[in-house]
Design an enzyme around this catalytic site. Structure first.
Site, PDB file in Angstrom:
ATOM      1  N   GLU A 261      -9.443   6.079   3.078  1.00 10.25           N
ATOM      2  CA  GLU A 261     -10.264   5.062   3.724  1.00 10.25           C
ATOM      3  C   GLU A 261      -9.339   3.899   4.025  1.00 10.25           C
ATOM      4  OE1 GLU A 261      -9.838   5.229   0.520  1.00 10.25           O
ATOM      5  OE2 GLU A 261      -9.167   3.166   0.214  1.00 10.25           O
TER       6      GLU A 261
ATOM      7  N   LYS B 117       0.822  -1.218   0.000  1.00 15.04           N
ATOM      8  CA  LYS B 117       0.000   0.000   0.000  1.00 15.04           C
ATOM      9  C   LYS B 117       0.852   1.263   0.000  1.00 15.04           C
ATOM     10  CE  LYS B 117      -4.212  -1.765   0.117  1.00 15.04           C
ATOM     11  NZ  LYS B 117      -5.102  -1.630  -1.045  1.00 15.04           N
TER      12      LYS B 117
ATOM     13  N   SER C 251       1.495  -9.682  -0.794  1.00 17.99           N
ATOM     14  CA  SER C 251       1.236  -8.239  -0.766  1.00 17.99           C
ATOM     15  C   SER C 251       1.489  -7.584   0.579  1.00 17.99           C
ATOM     16  CB  SER C 251      -0.209  -7.978  -1.201  1.00 17.99           C
ATOM     17  OG  SER C 251      -1.099  -8.707  -0.381  1.00 17.99           O
TER      18      SER C 251
END
Lengths: 268, 389
Positions: B111, B89, B374
């Site tokens: 968010e 991210k 991830s």
């Protein structure tokens, strides 16, 4: 009530135009109510109460799971209606119940309109006697297919214009407008505010320069004083969260009181 | 009128900008700014430096030997779990926050579901001295408590969202409402390859470094491309980042793994690409979980990051074109894979990534697999232990 409001063969745009012309007020009054809130029977009673108290047109919300343009009051009302099992079909039934008295604009999010295609939804809305659709998450650039479907069904697709809308885009919106133009008074979601936004006169002026259609102002208008001030600028006044709050707090009696108060403020 | 220098707003029928008219000029400005920034050597230099010296790029591509033995073929893991803040991210958060700064926006909103995107954005804002507000459903705040504390420590305000199922979908809606209200001062750092254009392209561009690196590293290590590239898909940012480099390689199969939740047949899952319909959620037309009226229904997944009823529009298009394949694994299968990777490799994966691993463990075929790992699973320990899995 106007003659053309009862004429189901007149186009939505014609019925809207007649209602604006025949309001007998400083500006036409258009309360917003959430379909099926607080429950189906009360909702029907609230709609009639709003018309009895002087509404010239009605904006009827269809509850949606993800209402991005709505503030807390209307969001909560929609959630409550959904939890009670209210479906678009129920909102159409409510529309049919009131459409003989005043033109009804269905306020509906794009996914409900497009789920089975714009033609299907427009046809059902027209059968329910609606005069038009207001789709807050369908900006002009995405609206063409729905606009065409509305036109075929005799409905007006009401465009929204925000304070952030550029003049270039406003020109296109104005050229395609049908029924009236919905001026979103402020940068934000629906809900009651203490003051009218300072740029409102300029916004309405910019819209008038771009279209011949009537201009109605909504978002952030809740008091009689605010409605009166908006009527100095625009052809229509839309009051949502305040009326929805009344429906939730005191049902038809409170809606009647709030709408009567607004109507009195708009009287000539 | 679109000028030639513009980004695609649709992937086939999917995508678009289904948002209030209020936001259209801000989306136009964001598109222009990203076009200018991505061609600006100064911006590229600043972002590359941050990704390398601050966040830890390039990440290793690791041949997981014991996992490979278990699977009967070589399995490489792209180690995004080693990135600063614990997941991929941060690639997007650093890029978008740098872009916010370039646009002169002092206030940033985001968010978060699992909390990884919230932490990454809070981190980037701390680094760049920007005000940060992160919307998070209260159910996710409960599931991902350590990440809530991390965001607060980093100076961000975590705004609890109480509506709906109190998870990612409602957090995105709340962030969009904030953006509609504060658009003049605020940049919305969306965390996945979803939302109105240009977000799906912007997020893909910022995440494609994952696949670009992995492709080069594999060619270096094996002298060949993988047979299969596998990644989990919630909104789809790590997967689109991983897939993009391989899209033009016809021999490479692209596999997106969605959240099967309690089982597709139970209806309690987060697999819109596997079984969803076409619809609009959060500004884009894509694959969506919805009922017959078009009401968006809640997703269900053990993994907060996959607990989302929508998907990125580019994924829906890759699916329809047949270029990528999407399927789902259940909560239980993901939990088993979570444990397996810890035992076999000494790596605790994020529950999201564990979905991709579960599919790899269960599906032989192909001679060389590359999986996007991830994120890391520290955040998931409470949830996993509570379930006694």
């Amino acid at each position: 009530m106007t003659a053309s409001a009862t004429n189901s063969r007149a186009s939505g745009a014609d019925r809207i135009a007649a209602a604006f012309a025949a309001s007998g007020k400083r500006a036409a009054l258009m309360p917003y109510l959430m379909g099926g809130h607080p429950d189906l029977d009360s909702s029907r009673a609230c709609l009639h109460a709003a018309v009895d108290a002087g509404a010239d047109l009605i904006e009827l919300g269809i509850p949606f799971s993800d209402p991005l343009a709505d503030g807390p009051v209307i969001h909560a009302a929609g959630t409550q209606a959904l939890q009670a099992g209210i479906k678009p079909a129920d909102a159409f039934a409510l529309c049919r119940a009131i459409a003989e008295r005043v033109p009804v604009l269905l306020m509906v999010y794009a996914n409900l309109v497009l789920v089975h295609g714009g033609e299907d939804f427009s046809r059902r809305a027209a059968e329910a006697g609606a005069a038009g659709l207001i789709v807050p998450d369908l900006p002009h650039e995405e609206a063409e297919t729905v606009r065409r479907a509305c036109k075929a069904a005799g409905l007006a697709l009401i465009p929204l214009v925000a304070p952030t809308t550029t003049d270039l885009l406003l020109k296109q919106i104005g050229a395609d407008a049908n029924g009236f133009v919905y001026a979103v008074s402020l940068v934000g979601t629906t809900g009651e505010r203490g003051e009218l936004p300072p740029g409102l006169a300029e916004l309405v002026g910019r819209i008038r320069a771009a279209t011949e259609m009537p201009v109605a102002v909504g978002f952030g208008i809740s008091t009689a004083e605010q409605a009166r001030a908006v009527a100095e600028l625009a052809d229509g006044v839309i009051v949502g969260s305040r009326v929805v709050r009344a429906a939730g707090e005191g049902g038809a009696a409170d809606v009647r009181e709030v709408v009567a108060d607004l109507a009195a403020a708009l009287s000539l | 009128m679109r000028d030639a220098e513009s980004l695609p707003r649709r992937f086939g029928d999917y995508g678009g900008r289904y948002v209030p008219e209020t936001l259209i000029p801000a989306l136009d400005a964001l598109e222009r700014e990203w076009l200018a920034a991505r061609d600006d050597p100064g911006f590229e230099h600043d972002l590359d430096r941050l990704l390398r010296d601050y966040a830890g790029r390039p990440t290793p591509l690791y041949l997981a030997e014991r996992l490979s033995e278990e699977c009967g073929r070589p399995v490489y893991l792209k180690r995004e779990d080693l990135m600063h803040t614990g997941s991929h991210k941060v690639n997007n958060a650093l890029g978008q926050t740098l872009l916010a700064k370039r646009m002169g926006k002092q206030r940033v909103i985001a968010e978060t579901g699992a909390g990884q995107h919230g932490v990454a954005t809070a981190t980037a804002c701390a680094l760049m001295g920007l005000e940060c507000h992160v919307y998070m459903g209260t159910e996710d705040m409960r599931r991902q408590k350590p990440n809530v504390e991390r965001m607060r420590l980093l100076g961000a305000e975590v705004v609890p969202v109480e509506s709906g199922a109190r998870t990612l979908k409602e957090a995105v809606s709340a962030a969009i409402r904030d953006w509609v209200t504060n658009v003049a001062t605020t940049h919305y750092v969306i965390g996945s390859a979803v939302g109105p254009a240009p977000y799906p392209v912007l997020v893909r561009d910022l995440q494609r470094t994952i696949g670009d690196e992995a492709r080069a590293q594999l060619l270096e290590a094996e002298g060949r491309l993988p047979d299969r590239v596998i990644a989990c898909v919630g909104g789809g940012s790590n997967s689109i980042g991983m897939f993009t480099a391989f899209v033009e390689d016809p021999g490479v199969e692209l596999i997106g793994v969605e959240a099967g939740g309690e089982g597709i047949e139970t209806g309690r899952h987060g697999a819109p690409l596997t079984v969803g319909a076409k619809g609009i959620l959060h500004g884009a037309y894509s694959a969506v979980l919805q009922d017959d009226d078009g009401q968006v229904v809640e997703a269900h997944s053990v993994s907060a990051g996959l607990d989302y009823p929508g998907s990125g529009p580019e994924h829906a298009w890759l699916r329809d074109s047949g270029r990528a394949r999407y399927l789902a694994v259940t909560d239980d299968e993901a939990l088993t894979a979570f444990r397996k990777l810890a035992e076999l490799e000494g790596i605790i994966p994020a529950l999201e990534s564990a979905h991709a691993l579960a599919w790899v463990l269960a599906n032989p075929g192909g001679e060389l697999d590359a999986v996007c790992l991830s994120g890391r699973g520290d955040k998931d320990l409470t949830e996993v232990l509570e379930r006694g899995a």
